[in-house]
Write a protein that holds these residues in place. Structure first.
Motif, PDB file in Angstrom:
ATOM      1  N   THR A 226       0.835  -1.206   0.000  1.00 62.04           N
ATOM      2  CA  THR A 226       0.000   0.000   0.000  1.00 62.04           C
ATOM      3  C   THR A 226       0.865   1.249   0.000  1.00 62.04           C
ATOM      4  OG1 THR A 226      -1.774  -1.156   1.177  1.00 62.04           O
ATOM      5  CG2 THR A 226      -1.796   1.245   1.248  1.00 62.04           C
ATOM      6  N   GLU A 227       1.901   1.251   0.806  1.00 62.43           N
ATOM      7  CA  GLU A 227       2.813   2.395   0.831  1.00 62.43           C
ATOM      8  C   GLU A 227       3.490   2.586  -0.524  1.00 62.43           C
ATOM      9  OE1 GLU A 227       5.485   1.536   3.998  1.00 62.43           O
ATOM     10  OE2 GLU A 227       3.953   1.728   5.564  1.00 62.43           O
ATOM     11  N   TYR A 228       3.682   1.489  -1.259  1.00 67.42           N
ATOM     12  CA  TYR A 228       4.343   1.562  -2.559  1.00 67.42           C
ATOM     13  C   TYR A 228       3.372   1.897  -3.691  1.00 67.42           C
ATOM     14  CZ  TYR A 228       8.672  -0.502  -0.685  1.00 67.42           C
ATOM     15  OH  TYR A 228       9.842  -0.751   0.006  1.00 67.42           O
ATOM     16  N   GLY A 229       2.082   2.007  -3.384  1.00 65.97           N
ATOM     17  CA  GLY A 229       1.129   2.468  -4.397  1.00 65.97           C
ATOM     18  C   GLY A 229       0.285   1.409  -5.050  1.00 65.97           C
ATOM     19  N   VAL A 230       0.209   0.190  -4.492  1.00 63.83           N
ATOM     20  CA  VAL A 230      -0.611  -0.851  -5.109  1.00 63.83           C
ATOM     21  C   VAL A 230      -2.070  -0.398  -5.175  1.00 63.83           C
ATOM     22  CG1 VAL A 230      -1.274  -2.163  -3.032  1.00 63.83           C
ATOM     23  CG2 VAL A 230      -0.870  -3.363  -5.181  1.00 63.83           C
ATOM     24  N   ASP A 231      -2.769  -0.797  -6.219  1.00 58.84           N
ATOM     25  CA  ASP A 231      -4.146  -0.353  -6.419  1.00 58.84           C
ATOM     26  C   ASP A 231      -5.174  -1.307  -5.835  1.00 58.84           C
ATOM     27  OD1 ASP A 231      -3.621   2.072  -8.054  1.00 58.84           O
ATOM     28  OD2 ASP A 231      -2.707   0.598  -9.384  1.00 58.84           O
TER      29      ASP A 231
ATOM     30  N   GLY B 223      -5.538  -7.420 -22.381  1.00 53.47           N
ATOM     31  CA  GLY B 223      -4.310  -6.662 -22.608  1.00 53.47           C
ATOM     32  C   GLY B 223      -3.433  -6.465 -21.401  1.00 53.47           C
ATOM     33  N   GLY B 224      -3.773  -7.105 -20.285  1.00 50.08           N
ATOM     34  CA  GLY B 224      -2.968  -6.974 -19.086  1.00 50.08           C
ATOM     35  C   GLY B 224      -1.897  -8.045 -19.004  1.00 50.08           C
ATOM     36  N   ALA B 225      -1.265  -8.108 -17.837  1.00 49.78           N
ATOM     37  CA  ALA B 225      -0.197  -9.084 -17.625  1.00 49.78           C
ATOM     38  C   ALA B 225      -0.313  -9.662 -16.224  1.00 49.78           C
ATOM     39  CB  ALA B 225       1.174  -8.434 -17.802  1.00 49.78           C
ATOM     40  N   VAL B 226      -0.001 -10.940 -16.100  1.00 51.79           N
ATOM     41  CA  VAL B 226       0.028 -11.616 -14.804  1.00 51.79           C
ATOM     42  C   VAL B 226       1.430 -12.187 -14.636  1.00 51.79           C
ATOM     43  CG1 VAL B 226      -0.940 -13.437 -13.359  1.00 51.79           C
ATOM     44  CG2 VAL B 226      -2.423 -12.137 -14.911  1.00 51.79           C
TER      45      VAL B 226
ATOM     46  N   PRO C  76       1.851  -4.023 -20.194  1.00 46.66           N
ATOM     47  CA  PRO C  76       0.953  -3.160 -20.975  1.00 46.66           C
ATOM     48  C   PRO C  76       1.538  -1.755 -21.071  1.00 46.66           C
ATOM     49  CG  PRO C  76      -0.211  -4.267 -19.184  1.00 46.66           C
ATOM     50  CD  PRO C  76       1.235  -4.482 -18.947  1.00 46.66           C
ATOM     51  N   ASP C  77       1.155  -1.027 -22.086  1.00 42.53           N
ATOM     52  CA  ASP C  77       1.596   0.358 -22.205  1.00 42.53           C
ATOM     53  C   ASP C  77       1.074   1.178 -21.032  1.00 42.53           C
ATOM     54  OD1 ASP C  77       2.814  -0.228 -24.616  1.00 42.53           O
ATOM     55  OD2 ASP C  77       1.050   0.354 -25.806  1.00 42.53           O
TER      56      ASP C  77
ATOM     57  N   GLY D 110      -8.173   0.078 -18.664  1.00 42.95           N
ATOM     58  CA  GLY D 110      -8.690  -1.247 -18.390  1.00 42.95           C
ATOM     59  C   GLY D 110      -7.662  -2.325 -18.156  1.00 42.95           C
ATOM     60  N   ALA D 111      -6.386  -2.031 -18.420  1.00 38.41           N
ATOM     61  CA  ALA D 111      -5.354  -3.053 -18.261  1.00 38.41           C
ATOM     62  C   ALA D 111      -4.883  -3.120 -16.815  1.00 38.41           C
ATOM     63  CB  ALA D 111      -4.170  -2.770 -19.174  1.00 38.41           C
ATOM     64  N   GLU D 112      -4.524  -4.322 -16.395  1.00 36.89           N
ATOM     65  CA  GLU D 112      -3.989  -4.530 -15.053  1.00 36.89           C
ATOM     66  C   GLU D 112      -2.706  -5.352 -15.146  1.00 36.89           C
ATOM     67  OE1 GLU D 112      -7.688  -4.860 -11.956  1.00 36.89           O
ATOM     68  OE2 GLU D 112      -7.262  -6.627 -13.188  1.00 36.89           O
ATOM     69  N   VAL D 113      -1.855  -5.176 -14.144  1.00 37.26           N
ATOM     70  CA  VAL D 113      -0.691  -6.028 -13.972  1.00 37.26           C
ATOM     71  C   VAL D 113      -0.829  -6.696 -12.609  1.00 37.26           C
ATOM     72  CG1 VAL D 113       1.817  -6.165 -13.799  1.00 37.26           C
ATOM     73  CG2 VAL D 113       0.771  -4.530 -15.387  1.00 37.26           C
TER      74      VAL D 113
END
Length: 256
Positions: free
Chosen positions: A103-108, A173-176, A193-194, A199-202
């Protein structure tokens, strides 16, 4: 010096406009009034966890609350692609520590995963209490790091459900990315993803203390995931996810 940030209820600033009055009460108000000893005339920032913040003047300090006047509002746009930590349940509180640092690192968003080798098990009422505790940890970490958004902590998933989500993410279009010490592809060069792609997630998948079982890796890779390695060191469940998020934040130009 930055102003203190306090969190309101989710969406509390949605219909607010400059000049409006707000009451900061509950645990946040008590902390502001009795611990921080904030007084009338001082300024504070408040956020509602959804990306909206308000710069406020304190007009009255009560015993366990503050009365605020909104001076200005700002909206923080979501950063794309979204970063999601899929954290396997782990013993010793290492999974919860991962949520805090991520969370501190910015995870969504955070997804709890009941991996095959997880010693910890979430079941029924206990499982929901544990999920809510992860949510409270994310909320506290968001406040500490002065984030306008609080990561959502989703429901517990099985490997089967995670494989289905993997296929969906890749199809859009995302990545896992599955962190695995036996992988040969470096996280630093894995396709992403770019930046800014709607809509894209990693998804970053982190296993428990005993690692991800071979059949689980196979199921996720078959669904479209990529097994990647961070480096030569083997990291704990509490640090692997945040370390990967740091690398991705630089690659996606969130940092630097």
């Amino acid at each position: 010096m930055t102003l203190p940030l306090f969190l309101l209820a989710d969406g509390a600033l949605r219909e607010v406009s400059p000049g409006a009055r707000l009451v900061l009460d509950g645990d946040e108000g008590r902390h502001a009034a009795t611990v921080r000893r904030i007084r009338a005339g001082e300024s504070v920032d408040v956020a509602d966890g959804s990306g909206r913040t308000a710069r406020c003047e304190v007009v009255e300090a009560l015993k366990a609350a503050l009365v605020l006047r909104v001076e200005a509002l700002a909206d923080v746009a979501p950063r794309l692609p979204g970063l999601v930590l899929v954290q396997a349940l782990a013993k010793g509180g290492r999974d919860e520590a991962a949520v805090e640092t991520a969370t501190e690192y910015g995870v969504d968003a955070v997804v709890p995963w009941q991996a095959g080798r997880s010693v910890v098990r979430w079941a029924a009422e206990r499982g929901e209490k544990s999920r809510l505790r992860w949510g409270a940890t994310a909320r506290a970490a968001a406040k500490q790091s002065r984030r306008a958004t609080v990561p959502d902590v989703g429901p517990l998933v099985t490997t089967t459900a995670l494989a289905r989500r993997t296929a969906e993410v890749v199809a859009t279009g995302g990545a896992v990315l599955v962190l695995h010490e036996g992988a040969t592809e470096p996280l630093a060069t894995a396709p992403l993803p770019d930046a800014g792609r709607p809509g894209a997630e990693v998804l970053v998948v982190v296993g428990p203390e005993g690692g991800i079982a071979p059949d689980e890796v196979e199921a996720l890779v078959t669904a479209g995931a990529r097994a990647v390695v961070l480096g030569p060191e083997v990291l704990r469940a509490s640090s692997a996810g945040p370390a990967a998020l740091a690398v991705l934040s630089v690659r996606l130009r969130r940092w630097g």
